[in-house]
Design an enzyme around this catalytic site. Structure first.
Site, PDB file in Angstrom:
ATOM      1  N   GLU A 104      -1.088  -1.383  -4.786  1.00  0.00           N
ATOM      2  CA  GLU A 104      -2.339  -0.673  -5.011  1.00  0.00           C
ATOM      3  C   GLU A 104      -2.061   0.541  -5.882  1.00  0.00           C
ATOM      4  O   GLU A 104      -1.074   1.249  -5.676  1.00  0.00           O
ATOM      5  CB  GLU A 104      -2.963  -0.235  -3.688  1.00  0.00           C
ATOM      6  CG  GLU A 104      -4.302   0.438  -3.871  1.00  0.00           C
ATOM      7  CD  GLU A 104      -5.041   0.720  -2.579  1.00  0.00           C
ATOM      8  OE1 GLU A 104      -6.099   1.352  -2.651  1.00  0.00           O
ATOM      9  OE2 GLU A 104      -4.560   0.318  -1.500  1.00  0.00           O
ATOM     10  N   ASP A 153      -2.881   0.761   7.052  1.00  0.00           N
ATOM     11  CA  ASP A 153      -2.009   0.600   5.885  1.00  0.00           C
ATOM     12  C   ASP A 153      -1.543  -0.841   5.732  1.00  0.00           C
ATOM     13  O   ASP A 153      -1.413  -1.343   4.609  1.00  0.00           O
ATOM     14  CB  ASP A 153      -0.800   1.542   5.994  1.00  0.00           C
ATOM     15  CG  ASP A 153      -1.214   2.965   6.272  1.00  0.00           C
ATOM     16  OD1 ASP A 153      -1.384   3.736   5.319  1.00  0.00           O
ATOM     17  OD2 ASP A 153      -1.390   3.300   7.457  1.00  0.00           O
ATOM     18  N   ASP A 191       0.877  -1.166   0.000  1.00  0.00           N
ATOM     19  CA  ASP A 191       0.000   0.000   0.000  1.00  0.00           C
ATOM     20  C   ASP A 191       0.917   1.219   0.000  1.00  0.00           C
ATOM     21  O   ASP A 191       1.484   1.568   1.038  1.00  0.00           O
ATOM     22  CB  ASP A 191      -0.907  -0.005   1.237  1.00  0.00           C
ATOM     23  CG  ASP A 191      -1.821   1.200   1.290  1.00  0.00           C
ATOM     24  OD1 ASP A 191      -2.301   1.646   0.229  1.00  0.00           O
ATOM     25  OD2 ASP A 191      -2.067   1.696   2.413  1.00  0.00           O
TER      26      ASP A 191
END
Length: 164
Positions: free
Chosen positions: A67, A140, A7
């Site tokens: 991501e 996260d 992330d």
């Protein structure tokens, strides 16, 4: 198959490492790489690079999934996060060709069946799929595990998202 989910961020980079076997998916590790807001951007980017390289060297993932970025208004934040994402992509691409990207919509769809799911629904599914006693913290890290799970569950369907 060992999958490293990432992330991206500049202050906090979430990571999640899972192992997918024929019949099971289990967590190997998860957490965050952090940088301090008062540190100059080039140094922060170096810290992100060093942190992800340590994880790659430690876990030797078979695939890395990131991501894709989504931003609303703050262009300054978007630029620095995009720089950090670029550093993560370079580090990952230097390690493997098995590098994939997933949008937030793809992640939500893969884990909940609903591309418009709330963050809490995704976090609950991460906990349930990985048979964890609680939702991973910080968010996260849970997000990074969601990215890794998305790849584990959809990589044959979404192989066209591989970065070449």
């Amino acid at each position: 198959m060992i999958i490293l989910g990432i992330d991206p961020g500049i202050a906090i980079v979430g990571f999640g490492v899972i192992e997918k076997t024929r019949n099971d998916i289990k967590v190997i590790d998860y957490g965050v790489i952090t940088t301090h807001k008062d540190t100059r951007t080039p140094v922060r980017l170096q810290q992100v690079y060093s942190g992800i390289m340590q994880l790659i060297e430690k876990y030797k993932p078979d695939a890395i999934a990131l991501e894709e970025l989504f931003f609303n208004n703050n262009i300054t934040t978007a630029i620095t996060v995009a720089q950090a994402r670029g550093v993560l992509l370079i580090a990952s691409a230097n390690y493997t060709d098995n590098l994939y990207e997933y949008t937030p919509l793809q992640i939500k769809q893969a884990l909940t069946g609903n591309g418009r799911a709330e963050k809490k629904q995704v976090q609950y599914m991460v906990k349930a799929i990985l048979n964890l006693s609680s939702i991973p913290k910080p968010d996260d890290a849970a997000d990074a595990l969601a990215v890794a799970l998305t790849h584990a569950q959809t990589n044959t369907v979404l192989s066209q998202t591989q970065i070449r």
